[in-house]
Design a protein around this motif. Structure first.
Motif, PDB file in Angstrom:
ATOM      1  N   UNK A 196       0.842  -1.208   0.000  1.00 44.55           N
ATOM      2  CA  UNK A 196       0.000   0.000   0.000  1.00 44.55           C
ATOM      3  C   UNK A 196       0.876   1.257   0.000  1.00 44.55           C
ATOM      4  N   UNK A 197       1.914   1.244   0.837  1.00 48.14           N
ATOM      5  CA  UNK A 197       2.811   2.407   0.911  1.00 48.14           C
ATOM      6  C   UNK A 197       3.502   2.630  -0.439  1.00 48.14           C
ATOM      7  N   UNK A 198       3.959   1.549  -1.039  1.00 46.69           N
ATOM      8  CA  UNK A 198       4.656   1.673  -2.328  1.00 46.69           C
ATOM      9  C   UNK A 198       3.716   2.208  -3.403  1.00 46.69           C
ATOM     10  N   UNK A 199       2.483   1.712  -3.376  1.00 43.13           N
ATOM     11  CA  UNK A 199       1.501   2.164  -4.357  1.00 43.13           C
ATOM     12  C   UNK A 199       1.199   3.653  -4.193  1.00 43.13           C
ATOM     13  N   UNK A 200       0.980   4.077  -2.961  1.00 38.79           N
ATOM     14  CA  UNK A 200       0.649   5.488  -2.736  1.00 38.79           C
ATOM     15  C   UNK A 200       1.840   6.384  -3.099  1.00 38.79           C
ATOM     16  N   UNK A 201       3.040   5.930  -2.767  1.00 38.41           N
ATOM     17  CA  UNK A 201       4.228   6.773  -2.966  1.00 38.41           C
ATOM     18  C   UNK A 201       4.686   6.807  -4.426  1.00 38.41           C
ATOM     19  N   UNK A 230      -3.730   7.271  -3.645  1.00 38.19           N
ATOM     20  CA  UNK A 230      -2.743   7.667  -4.657  1.00 38.19           C
ATOM     21  C   UNK A 230      -3.327   8.751  -5.585  1.00 38.19           C
ATOM     22  N   UNK A 231      -4.579   8.578  -5.957  1.00 43.13           N
ATOM     23  CA  UNK A 231      -5.225   9.567  -6.828  1.00 43.13           C
ATOM     24  C   UNK A 231      -5.279  10.937  -6.144  1.00 43.13           C
ATOM     25  N   UNK A 232      -5.717  10.952  -4.882  1.00 45.44           N
ATOM     26  CA  UNK A 232      -5.837  12.225  -4.154  1.00 45.44           C
ATOM     27  C   UNK A 232      -4.467  12.891  -3.990  1.00 45.44           C
ATOM     28  N   UNK A 233      -3.439  12.080  -3.721  1.00 45.24           N
ATOM     29  CA  UNK A 233      -2.067  12.593  -3.554  1.00 45.24           C
ATOM     30  C   UNK A 233      -1.587  13.220  -4.864  1.00 45.24           C
TER      31      UNK A 233
END
Lengths: 366, 366
Positions: free
Chosen positions: B68-73, B98-101
């Motif tokens: 999850x962390x890798x995907x978001x980052x 990830x989209x919001x980031x």
């Protein structure tokens, strides 16, 4: 010393650097935006009385790697109220690293290869706690896993870097350096450096010999086994990082510890597989009690070397002047990142002045 | 649902948000540059068969937090070649995060509260490995240390943030949420949510009851003991982060797990000590098998709540449509960071579309 070199049609002054073994040619590759990578590790070898000057006291030694990371990243110490200095207020070379980072545009990455205490700095974690005392002969049983984890991290960092500068902060790291070199059969008893002016060579050698005996090594062993038995987690992590960063120029920023990593790497790859150089401080290059070049020659590796001719001779602080008397010498990638900053156009004197300023702020001195 | 609000003289449309308990007033504080903080943890409670849908298989469940962390980052999965999806290709809510980031200017921070596997993403480490199965009654013996470490990290993050949005990725986290609520004497057996449409409430309750029995808790215990006995490391880390970030508005981004953290916090501080809100997805707010508001009411805490009215009803992918059928619902701070992005002017539809694009790339679909 001053060297001039023409890059991309511009004459650039490399004032403050010395080059050996093709270091000048390598220097031509240091352009664009590079990344500084600080590998942190602790080993219980540091508990051997008299073996390291890192940390104001034995209890504080495990704090040295996280505090160095905090200092380089933020200019402050977060985890402790104390500061990352040796007992007589001689500062960590991290002040030089912090200065070079502030004066250029490096990206920064922090890698926990085997800390006892986590830094309050975002970092990658590739290991699983500190290395054991090398006297056990079982220093880093999980070295292979560390290498594999670090390879992924190296690939990730390299994907956003035009070159890497890898430094380390590992108390007792010159002893483990001696360990792996001796394990691989090299006669380098007098070649590794120290953070103290009176290099405790016999103490280090006897620790290594005990470790080799307990590991059952009495001839020459392969590099992985050398790390597993008498090395430290930093070595495994740095090797993995270099492997993962394949295709991107890498500066191993350090003295005899990084020379040991270069020797380990040379036995794990084919010649020219990695685009590597070694960069360190004048204090290491001129160290009469050790020989960086002796290690490289002994291992028959012809790696380019760049030396940052830093000096604190004109400093108003005794703690910095001590560097001129053989204290500390190197660490936290100070020489290598200073060299990279100089190659990017930062004046050596500016690095020295900025380091002095950081030091005075840390000490709360005017 | 649509709400309009005047901030600083400008009429801003909060299309796609619903507010409760003063959520609108809190929303007025979300301006400037905020930070998203993702707290990762694993607990062996996730090994109880049937308790969580996180991870494509039991062996892969511990990978959920780092992936999850890798995907978001990065938008990619690094540690595994596989992807962070539930078994029938229903994606992690991390695609929404990830989209919001990507669509706003949040800083990102990652905190390892108790991972089994480290992510290839720079992160803070405040814990020391996974939590134990809550059935042992000794879930997080080092909760106090985690809180203390996280406090330093929270202070550090807050010093560079105008507000914080704290999300989490913790397999089996709704079970540990039930655990701490019951340990504190709340009658919330039917109030916690699940990543599965058929919420395994009796399975969860029996795990909690076994844990409470083994911990010798049969009345009401204090919040720290609740975490130590039947909680998870994420709770301790999030509490420490909030405490360290004192003075800065904080959104707890999540459903029943973050509601449980809010309840724990309310019993550890005086009213108004922290500037807190809870933000989640419509899928949690509308969950018939649980009641976010029931938990808050049961604990008599009057925390502002913001709901991001996300919908995948119009998605062309079955994996996303499943969210409308009660699968997954929330996690990785999806609802809270989506709400913060919407408050910063990002259209809800844009978040949904971008999440769909990320999903299609992950799946290798056109």
């Amino acid at each position: 010393m001053s060297v001039y070199r023409r890059i991309g049609g511009n004459l650039i002054a490399y004032d403050g650097l010395s080059f050996y073994n093709g270091g000048e040619e390598f220097a031509g590759k240091i352009k664009g935006r590079g990344s500084f990578v600080l590998v942190m590790a602790y080993t219980d070898t540091a508990l051997i009385p008299g073996i390291t000057a890192a940390g104001a006291s034995p209890e504080l030694t495990p704090y040295t790697p996280p505090l160095d990371a905090e200092l380089v990243h933020t200019g402050r110490i977060i985890t402790l109220d104390n500061i990352a200095m040796t007992s007589d207020a001689i500062p960590t070379p991290g002040i030089i690293t912090r200065a070079a980072i502030m004066l250029s545009d490096f990206r920064e990455f922090y890698v926990d290869a085997g800390n006892r205490i986590a830094p309050v700095v975002p970092h990658f974690r590739v290991g699983n706690g500190p290395g054991a005392d090398i006297r056990t002969g079982k220093a880093v049983p999980c070295a292979k896993d560390i290498i594999e984890n670090a390879r992924k991290v190296g690939r990730e960092i390299a994907s956003q870097s035009e070159y890497l500068v890898i430094g380390e902060t590992t108390p007792a790291g010159t002893t483990t350096a001696l360990g792996v070199l001796m394990a691989m059969g090299m006669d380098v008893n007098n070649y590794t450096s120290s953070s103290m002016p009176d290099n405790p060579l016999s103490l280090k050698a006897s620790a290594v010999k005990e470790g080799l005996k307990n590991a059952g090594i009495n001839g020459t062993c392969d590099p992985l086994k050398a790390i597993e038995c008498v090395g430290d987690p930093m070595m495994a992590a740095t090797i993995g990082l270099v492997q993962g960063a394949k295709g991107v120029p890498v500066i191993l920023a350090g003295g005899t510890q990084m020379a040991a990593v270069a020797v380990l790497l040379s036995k794990m790859c084919y010649p020219g597989e990695y685009d590597l150089a070694l960069a360190t401080t004048r204090w290491v290059a001129e160290d009469g009690s050790a020989s960086l070049f002796g290690i490289l020659k002994g291992a028959s590796i012809n790696i380019p070397v760049i030396v940052a001719n830093l000096s604190f001779a004109r400093s108003k602080y005794k703690g910095l002047q001590a560097y001129e008397k053989g204290y500390v010498k190197e660490g936290v990638g100070a020489g290598g990142i200073a060299a990279a900053a100089i190659l990017k156009g930062v004046k050596k004197e500016k690095i020295e002045e900025t380091a002095e300023l950081i030091y005075s702020k840390l000490m709360g001195q005017p």
